[in-house]
Design a protein around this motif. Structure first.
Motif, PDB file in Angstrom:
ATOM      1  N   UNK A 181       2.421  -0.365   4.568  1.00  0.00           N
ATOM      2  CA  UNK A 181       3.223  -0.283   3.691  1.00  0.00           C
ATOM      3  C   UNK A 181       3.205  -1.354   2.698  1.00  0.00           C
ATOM      4  N   UNK A 182       2.370  -1.457   1.440  1.00  0.00           N
ATOM      5  CA  UNK A 182       2.899  -1.832   0.371  1.00  0.00           C
ATOM      6  C   UNK A 182       4.164  -1.289  -0.901  1.00  0.00           C
ATOM      7  N   UNK A 183       4.793  -2.613  -1.017  1.00  0.00           N
ATOM      8  CA  UNK A 183       6.134  -2.202  -1.628  1.00  0.00           C
ATOM      9  C   UNK A 183       6.347  -2.838  -2.583  1.00  0.00           C
ATOM     10  N   UNK A 184       6.560  -2.471  -4.545  1.00  0.00           N
ATOM     11  CA  UNK A 184       6.373  -2.963  -5.635  1.00  0.00           C
ATOM     12  C   UNK A 184       7.857  -2.613  -6.645  1.00  0.00           C
ATOM     13  N   UNK A 185       8.834  -3.184  -6.762  1.00  0.00           N
ATOM     14  CA  UNK A 185       9.787  -2.754  -7.465  1.00  0.00           C
ATOM     15  C   UNK A 185       9.746  -3.651  -8.949  1.00  0.00           C
ATOM     16  N   UNK A 213     -10.354  -1.128  -0.236  1.00  0.00           N
ATOM     17  CA  UNK A 213     -11.872  -1.573  -0.589  1.00  0.00           C
ATOM     18  C   UNK A 213     -12.679  -0.461  -1.535  1.00  0.00           C
ATOM     19  N   UNK A 214     -11.749   0.243  -2.750  1.00  0.00           N
ATOM     20  CA  UNK A 214     -12.261   0.572  -3.907  1.00  0.00           C
ATOM     21  C   UNK A 214     -12.186   0.164  -5.001  1.00  0.00           C
ATOM     22  N   UNK A 215     -11.955   0.744  -6.396  1.00  0.00           N
ATOM     23  CA  UNK A 215     -11.639   0.313  -7.352  1.00  0.00           C
ATOM     24  C   UNK A 215     -12.109   1.531  -8.384  1.00  0.00           C
ATOM     25  N   UNK A 216     -10.697   1.081  -9.418  1.00  0.00           N
ATOM     26  CA  UNK A 216     -10.724   2.165  -9.805  1.00  0.00           C
ATOM     27  C   UNK A 216     -11.320   2.512 -11.437  1.00  0.00           C
ATOM     28  N   UNK A 222      -0.754   1.544   4.137  1.00  0.00           N
ATOM     29  CA  UNK A 222      -1.868   0.899   4.187  1.00  0.00           C
ATOM     30  C   UNK A 222      -3.009   1.103   5.205  1.00  0.00           C
ATOM     31  N   UNK A 223      -2.683   2.615   5.501  1.00  0.00           N
ATOM     32  CA  UNK A 223      -3.840   3.028   6.840  1.00  0.00           C
ATOM     33  C   UNK A 223      -4.121   4.346   6.407  1.00  0.00           C
ATOM     34  N   UNK A 224      -4.006   5.257   5.209  1.00  0.00           N
ATOM     35  CA  UNK A 224      -4.585   6.318   5.263  1.00  0.00           C
ATOM     36  C   UNK A 224      -4.453   6.345   3.590  1.00  0.00           C
TER      37      UNK A 224
END
Length: 304
Positions: free
Chosen positions: A235-239, A255-258, A276-278
């Motif tokens: 997982x990626x977690x940000x506070x 590997x995407x672009x917003x 991070x896997x779905x």
């Protein structure tokens, strides 16, 4: 190609610590500076062989005594010793390359856990690279983010990034280096952090972290395992981080672009956690609290 140095003494004065702050800043901004720094670090490990002056003098006298009893060849018959010097120079260069260039198997780019030659382990996050060489120091060079579990030895373990270095003997810690920001969080044991261009070292113990911010300021904090190491659990977690930083990590993981609408303010601070896997699940987790609708088209995420 990067232009050559106008001042041919620049590298020599950098190695001897004689550069002005402005000169050092300009040098560190060159795209090839990391190569110079690595060569300087590895070449410092080279040592000249022991030399016994008395024994060498005795051998020289013995050769002269033998030569006096030997018939001198005419000049045209003397061997061409110049080629011997060329051969010796070639051997010297080959040996230097052997010591200075990384050995095969020392480079890691695949996301996941890797075992290093000294028995330590490293886990790389997405879009991260590591090289490792063991000599008088255990030297790791990192670009990106990695979690280290260092085998305890008397030989220092040094992690070098473009923004600073981390030195330990045996411990576990996380290093994050993206863009102009670097963060180090100590999980066990002790580490010492020194940022590039700064003389002050920052010692850390378990649960402490230090950050070099994009504006050049340094911040010391207590770190939580969730925010620092949640990526090890997928997982990626940000506070309270800028949305631009959150989106950048999402792009690295998938590997995407917003494609963001003009009204979207990516400097706004937010807290977020995504898998991070779905990809589809992660998009829902990321945008649910933001009141924007993401649409996935190929490798682009169009935000409306």
């Amino acid at each position: 190609m990067e232009p050559s140095f106008q001042d041919e003494t620049l590298l020599a004065r950098w190695l001897s610590g004689e550069l002005s702050p402005a000169e050092e800043k300009a040098l560190r901004e060159r795209p090839d500076f990391a190569d110079y720094e690595r060569i300087a670090q590895l070449s410092s490990q080279l040592r000249a062989p022991d030399y016994d002056a008395r024994a060498e003098l005795a051998r020289l006298k013995a050769r002269r005594a033998t030569a006096a009893k030997t018939r001198t060849l005419p000049l045209r018959q003397r061997p061409h010793y110049r080629w011997a010097w060329y051969a010796a120079a070639a051997v010297t260069l080959l040996l230097a390359a052997w010591f200075l260039l990384p050995k095969a198997g020392d480079h890691y780019e695949e996301t996941g856990k890797h075992l290093l030659a000294d028995g330590s382990s490293v886990q790389l996050n997405a879009s991260s690279k590591l090289s490792f060489l063991e000599g008088e120091t255990r030297a790791a060079t990192l670009s990106g983010e990695a979690f280290f579990e260092v085998e305890k030895k008397d030989i220092p373990f040094v992690v070098t990034t473009e923004l600073g270095t981390v030195t330990v003997l045996g411990t576990s810690f996380n290093v994050y280096e993206r863009g102009q920001e670097m963060r180090v969080a100590c999980q066990t044991g002790k580490v010492s952090v020194q940022f590039s261009g700064q003389s002050m070292a920052h010692p850390l113990t378990a649960g402490e972290s230090v950050s070099l911010l994009p504006d050049g300021t340094v911040a010391n904090n207590r770190s939580t395992r969730e925010e620092t190491l949640d990526w090890l659990n997928g997982h990626s977690y940000f506070q309270n981080r800028p949305l631009s930083e959150i989106f950048a990590e999402f792009e690295r993981q998938y590997q995407v672009t917003f494609n963001l609408p003009p009204a979207f303010d990516d400097t706004e601070l937010a807290s977020s956690r995504f898998t991070n896997d779905n990809l589809e699940k992660a998009l829902v987790e990321l945008f649910a609290p933001l009141n924007f609708e993401p649409n996935l088209v190929g490798n682009r995420v169009i935000v409306e």
